[in-house]
Write a protein that holds these residues in place. Structure first.
Motif: not given
Length: 148
Positions: A16-33
């Motif tokens: 669950f923690r890892l999922n949250g961390q990956f989602l946070q990273v993914a949001e940061g990567l996707a936002r500029p696009a």
């Protein structure tokens, strides 16, 4: 609690923690696009070949309804389109548009930079071991869910 119950709890909480961390990273990567992590996840599932919503849900471990909502948004925004499915009249195939592919392409440089940093931090062999362990865990959970 038994050791096996403690291990299950630890694995679940870690996932669950890892999922949250990956989602946070993914949001940061996707936002500029101009995308969200969920949009990227669904669009990424159909980059190689178009899939029906149920197929995307299976591959990504998401609910069919959640994928349907995101797919409709992607189509509405011109990032994806529905195509006829020769195997099933009602279950259309989702595929990215040229604009959708361009949005994904904008994410690739930051994704590569993060991948390089993560693997450098872990070491290549440890990164491979982590991936193998995650795959084994996912397979084991899949098999348990198949048993009555």
């Amino acid at each position: 609690m038994t050791e096996s119950a403690d291990l299950l709890s630890g694995l679940a909480l870690g996932a669950f923690r890892l999922n949250g961390q990956f989602l946070q990273v993914a949001e940061g990567l996707a936002r500029p696009a101009g995308m969200t992590a969920a949009w990227w996840q669904v669009l990424g599932a159909v980059l190689r070949e178009p899939l029906p919503v149920a197929g995307i849900a299976r591959v990504m471990g998401m609910s069919r309804q959640g994928v349907q909502r995101i797919a409709d948004l992607l189509v509405e925004r011109g990032l994806a389109e529905y195509r006829p499915n020769p195997a099933h009249r009602r279950a259309k195939l989702l595929q990215p548009t040229a604009e959708g592919r361009e949005s994904i392409a904008k994410i690739i440089p930051a994704h590569q930079e993060l991948a390089d940093r993560l693997v450098a931090d872990l070491g290549q062999e440890t990164a491979r071991e982590c991936l193998a362990a995650l795959r084994r865990l996912s397979t084991a959970l899949h098999h348990l869910n198949e048993d009555p």
